[in-house]
Motif scaffolding. Structure first.
Motif, PDB file in Angstrom:
ATOM      1  N   GLY A   1       0.576  -0.780   0.088  1.00 29.44           N
ATOM      2  CA  GLY A   1       0.139  -0.357  -0.073  1.00 29.44           C
ATOM      3  C   GLY A   1       1.076   1.818  -0.469  1.00 29.44           C
ATOM      4  O   GLY A   1       0.696   2.206  -0.419  1.00 29.44           O
ATOM      5  N   ASP A   2       2.301   0.782   0.711  1.00 28.65           N
ATOM      6  CA  ASP A   2       2.990   2.222   0.268  1.00 28.65           C
ATOM      7  C   ASP A   2       3.228   3.224  -1.534  1.00 28.65           C
ATOM      8  O   ASP A   2       3.671   2.085  -2.426  1.00 28.65           O
ATOM      9  CB  ASP A   2       4.768   2.299   0.508  1.00 28.65           C
ATOM     10  CG  ASP A   2       4.078   2.074   2.418  1.00 28.65           C
ATOM     11  OD1 ASP A   2       3.732   2.517   3.145  1.00 28.65           O
ATOM     12  OD2 ASP A   2       5.262   1.823   2.825  1.00 28.65           O
ATOM     13  N   PRO A   3       3.078   3.916  -1.272  1.00 27.03           N
ATOM     14  CA  PRO A   3       3.543   4.676  -3.154  1.00 27.03           C
ATOM     15  C   PRO A   3       5.008   4.272  -3.449  1.00 27.03           C
ATOM     16  O   PRO A   3       5.880   4.769  -2.404  1.00 27.03           O
ATOM     17  CB  PRO A   3       3.157   6.459  -2.368  1.00 27.03           C
ATOM     18  CG  PRO A   3       3.767   6.228  -1.088  1.00 27.03           C
ATOM     19  CD  PRO A   3       3.710   5.328  -0.481  1.00 27.03           C
ATOM     20  N   ILE A   4       5.195   4.680  -4.487  1.00 27.14           N
ATOM     21  CA  ILE A   4       6.394   4.275  -5.205  1.00 27.14           C
ATOM     22  C   ILE A   4       6.597   5.167  -6.291  1.00 27.14           C
ATOM     23  O   ILE A   4       5.416   5.089  -6.806  1.00 27.14           O
ATOM     24  CB  ILE A   4       6.401   3.067  -5.571  1.00 27.14           C
ATOM     25  CG1 ILE A   4       7.019   1.483  -4.385  1.00 27.14           C
ATOM     26  CG2 ILE A   4       7.241   2.709  -6.860  1.00 27.14           C
ATOM     27  CD1 ILE A   4       8.043   2.017  -3.959  1.00 27.14           C
ATOM     28  N   GLU A   5       7.241   5.912  -6.422  1.00 29.44           N
ATOM     29  CA  GLU A   5       7.247   6.882  -7.917  1.00 29.44           C
ATOM     30  C   GLU A   5       8.118   6.850  -8.640  1.00 29.44           C
ATOM     31  O   GLU A   5       9.349   6.724  -8.446  1.00 29.44           O
ATOM     32  CB  GLU A   5       6.931   8.432  -7.815  1.00 29.44           C
ATOM     33  CG  GLU A   5       6.989   9.027  -8.293  1.00 29.44           C
ATOM     34  CD  GLU A   5       7.336  11.074  -7.984  1.00 29.44           C
ATOM     35  OE1 GLU A   5       6.735  11.493  -9.266  1.00 29.44           O
ATOM     36  OE2 GLU A   5       7.278  11.291  -7.096  1.00 29.44           O
ATOM     37  N   ILE A   6       8.495   7.014  -9.930  1.00 28.09           N
ATOM     38  CA  ILE A   6       9.165   6.084 -10.673  1.00 28.09           C
ATOM     39  C   ILE A   6       8.939   8.246 -11.672  1.00 28.09           C
ATOM     40  O   ILE A   6       7.890   8.354 -12.369  1.00 28.09           O
ATOM     41  CB  ILE A   6       9.310   5.630 -12.544  1.00 28.09           C
ATOM     42  CG1 ILE A   6       9.838   4.342 -11.539  1.00 28.09           C
ATOM     43  CG2 ILE A   6      10.771   5.576 -12.843  1.00 28.09           C
ATOM     44  CD1 ILE A   6      11.208   3.896 -10.513  1.00 28.09           C
ATOM     45  N   ALA A   7      10.600   8.508 -12.484  1.00 24.61           N
ATOM     46  CA  ALA A   7      10.533   9.945 -13.205  1.00 24.61           C
ATOM     47  C   ALA A   7      11.448  10.794 -13.771  1.00 24.61           C
ATOM     48  O   ALA A   7      12.668   9.587 -13.320  1.00 24.61           O
ATOM     49  CB  ALA A   7      10.576  10.823 -11.730  1.00 24.61           C
ATOM     50  N   TRP A   8      11.581  10.694 -14.641  1.00 20.71           N
ATOM     51  CA  TRP A   8      12.747  10.464 -15.749  1.00 20.71           C
ATOM     52  C   TRP A   8      12.449  12.182 -16.630  1.00 20.71           C
ATOM     53  O   TRP A   8      11.538  12.694 -16.538  1.00 20.71           O
ATOM     54  CB  TRP A   8      12.808   9.678 -16.734  1.00 20.71           C
ATOM     55  CG  TRP A   8      11.405   9.633 -18.167  1.00 20.71           C
ATOM     56  CD1 TRP A   8      10.962   8.718 -17.729  1.00 20.71           C
ATOM     57  CD2 TRP A   8      11.263  10.425 -18.692  1.00 20.71           C
ATOM     58  NE1 TRP A   8      10.118   8.488 -19.039  1.00 20.71           N
ATOM     59  CE2 TRP A   8      10.172   8.909 -19.849  1.00 20.71           C
ATOM     60  CE3 TRP A   8      11.845  11.438 -19.361  1.00 20.71           C
ATOM     61  CZ2 TRP A   8       9.748  10.135 -21.045  1.00 20.71           C
ATOM     62  CZ3 TRP A   8      11.202  12.319 -20.950  1.00 20.71           C
ATOM     63  CH2 TRP A   8      10.639  11.738 -21.498  1.00 20.71           C
ATOM     64  N   THR A   9      13.754  12.308 -16.827  1.00 19.16           N
ATOM     65  CA  THR A   9      14.325  13.237 -17.677  1.00 19.16           C
ATOM     66  C   THR A   9      14.757  13.518 -18.623  1.00 19.16           C
ATOM     67  O   THR A   9      15.941  12.581 -18.552  1.00 19.16           O
ATOM     68  CB  THR A   9      15.259  14.372 -16.973  1.00 19.16           C
ATOM     69  OG1 THR A   9      13.909  14.523 -15.989  1.00 19.16           O
ATOM     70  CG2 THR A   9      15.349  16.160 -17.248  1.00 19.16           C
TER      71      THR A   9
ATOM     72  N   SER B   1       8.364  13.320 -17.725  1.00 16.56           N
ATOM     73  CA  SER B   1       7.527  12.135 -17.555  1.00 16.56           C
ATOM     74  C   SER B   1       7.758  11.312 -15.760  1.00 16.56           C
ATOM     75  O   SER B   1       9.361  10.987 -15.423  1.00 16.56           O
ATOM     76  CB  SER B   1       7.262  11.099 -18.215  1.00 16.56           C
ATOM     77  OG  SER B   1       5.706  10.423 -18.114  1.00 16.56           O
ATOM     78  N   SER B   2       6.443  11.125 -15.158  1.00 17.26           N
ATOM     79  CA  SER B   2       6.453  10.315 -13.830  1.00 17.26           C
ATOM     80  C   SER B   2       4.884   9.539 -13.438  1.00 17.26           C
ATOM     81  O   SER B   2       4.196  10.123 -14.879  1.00 17.26           O
ATOM     82  CB  SER B   2       6.732  11.120 -13.031  1.00 17.26           C
ATOM     83  OG  SER B   2       5.523  12.055 -12.300  1.00 17.26           O
ATOM     84  N   ALA B   3       5.422   8.457 -13.538  1.00 15.94           N
ATOM     85  CA  ALA B   3       4.396   7.785 -13.118  1.00 15.94           C
ATOM     86  C   ALA B   3       4.590   6.902 -11.426  1.00 15.94           C
ATOM     87  O   ALA B   3       5.502   6.896 -10.616  1.00 15.94           O
ATOM     88  CB  ALA B   3       4.499   6.467 -13.529  1.00 15.94           C
ATOM     89  N   SER B   4       3.385   6.447 -11.235  1.00 19.85           N
ATOM     90  CA  SER B   4       3.225   6.112  -9.279  1.00 19.85           C
ATOM     91  C   SER B   4       2.308   4.969  -9.194  1.00 19.85           C
ATOM     92  O   SER B   4       1.412   4.697  -9.817  1.00 19.85           O
ATOM     93  CB  SER B   4       3.152   7.596  -8.245  1.00 19.85           C
ATOM     94  OG  SER B   4       1.250   7.876  -8.626  1.00 19.85           O
ATOM     95  N   ASP B   5       3.129   4.261  -8.228  1.00 16.06           N
ATOM     96  CA  ASP B   5       1.799   2.852  -8.161  1.00 16.06           C
ATOM     97  C   ASP B   5       2.444   2.632  -6.626  1.00 16.06           C
ATOM     98  O   ASP B   5       3.008   3.459  -5.748  1.00 16.06           O
ATOM     99  CB  ASP B   5       2.615   1.883  -9.110  1.00 16.06           C
ATOM    100  CG  ASP B   5       1.460   0.833  -8.773  1.00 16.06           C
ATOM    101  OD1 ASP B   5       0.302   0.523  -8.276  1.00 16.06           O
ATOM    102  OD2 ASP B   5       2.056  -0.626  -9.007  1.00 16.06           O
ATOM    103  N   THR B   6       1.017   1.665  -5.700  1.00 13.80           N
ATOM    104  CA  THR B   6       1.515   1.363  -4.744  1.00 13.80           C
ATOM    105  C   THR B   6       2.625   0.019  -4.849  1.00 13.80           C
ATOM    106  O   THR B   6       1.975  -0.515  -5.843  1.00 13.80           O
ATOM    107  CB  THR B   6       0.240   1.512  -4.197  1.00 13.80           C
ATOM    108  OG1 THR B   6      -1.086   0.216  -4.491  1.00 13.80           O
ATOM    109  CG2 THR B   6      -0.671   2.841  -3.976  1.00 13.80           C
ATOM    110  N   ILE B   7       2.644  -0.673  -3.609  1.00 14.38           N
ATOM    111  CA  ILE B   7       3.604  -1.415  -3.812  1.00 14.38           C
ATOM    112  C   ILE B   7       2.411  -2.557  -2.820  1.00 14.38           C
ATOM    113  O   ILE B   7       1.605  -2.448  -2.841  1.00 14.38           O
ATOM    114  CB  ILE B   7       4.716  -1.168  -2.241  1.00 14.38           C
ATOM    115  CG1 ILE B   7       5.754  -0.947  -2.894  1.00 14.38           C
ATOM    116  CG2 ILE B   7       4.891  -3.227  -1.991  1.00 14.38           C
ATOM    117  CD1 ILE B   7       6.429  -0.182  -1.653  1.00 14.38           C
ATOM    118  N   SER B   8       2.503  -4.271  -4.219  1.00  8.93           N
ATOM    119  CA  SER B   8       1.550  -4.717  -3.606  1.00  8.93           C
ATOM    120  C   SER B   8       2.266  -6.093  -2.804  1.00  8.93           C
ATOM    121  O   SER B   8       2.955  -6.030  -2.588  1.00  8.93           O
ATOM    122  CB  SER B   8       0.767  -5.577  -4.698  1.00  8.93           C
ATOM    123  OG  SER B   8       1.997  -6.396  -5.555  1.00  8.93           O
TER     124      SER B   8
END
Length: 103
Positions: free
Chosen positions: A81-89, A96-103
């Motif tokens: 349930g904790d958040p994870i985010e990936i971002a690139w430049t 761009s960036s995207a996030s998800d929650t840990i499963s």
């Protein structure tokens, strides 16, 4: 349009993050088959992975990474349930960036 698909899974005390980034990743060395002109360099320069707004992974890339790169990394900690985010430049200033929650 740039896009990131991300998955994060907890196993024991280690979280594995996997992501697929849509990006042309042009080196600047390839010639256009129709015009013979060099295709301008366009590649991701930095990727940052964050867990609860804390940086857990940073990658510095160049034009040598393939089109639509796949990245996987692990870190200690995390909870379902904790958040994870990936971002690139990239080298043109796009990001761009995207996030998800840990499963």
């Amino acid at each position: 349009m740039p896009d990131i698909k991300i998955r994060a899974k907890l196993s024991g005390d280690e979280t594995t993050v996997k992501c697929l980034m849509s990006h042309p990743m042009e080196t600047g060395l390839r010639k256009d088959s129709k015009t013979g002109e060099l295709v301008p360099a366009h590649f991701i320069q930095e990727v940052v992975g964050k867990y609860k707004d804390q940086v857990v992974m940073t990658a510095s890339w160049s034009g040598g990474v393939s089109k639509n790169p796949y990245l996987s990394f692990k870190f200690k900690g995390g909870a379902v349930g904790d958040p994870i985010e990936i971002a690139w430049t990239d080298n043109k200033g796009e990001s761009s960036s995207a996030s998800d929650t840990i499963s």
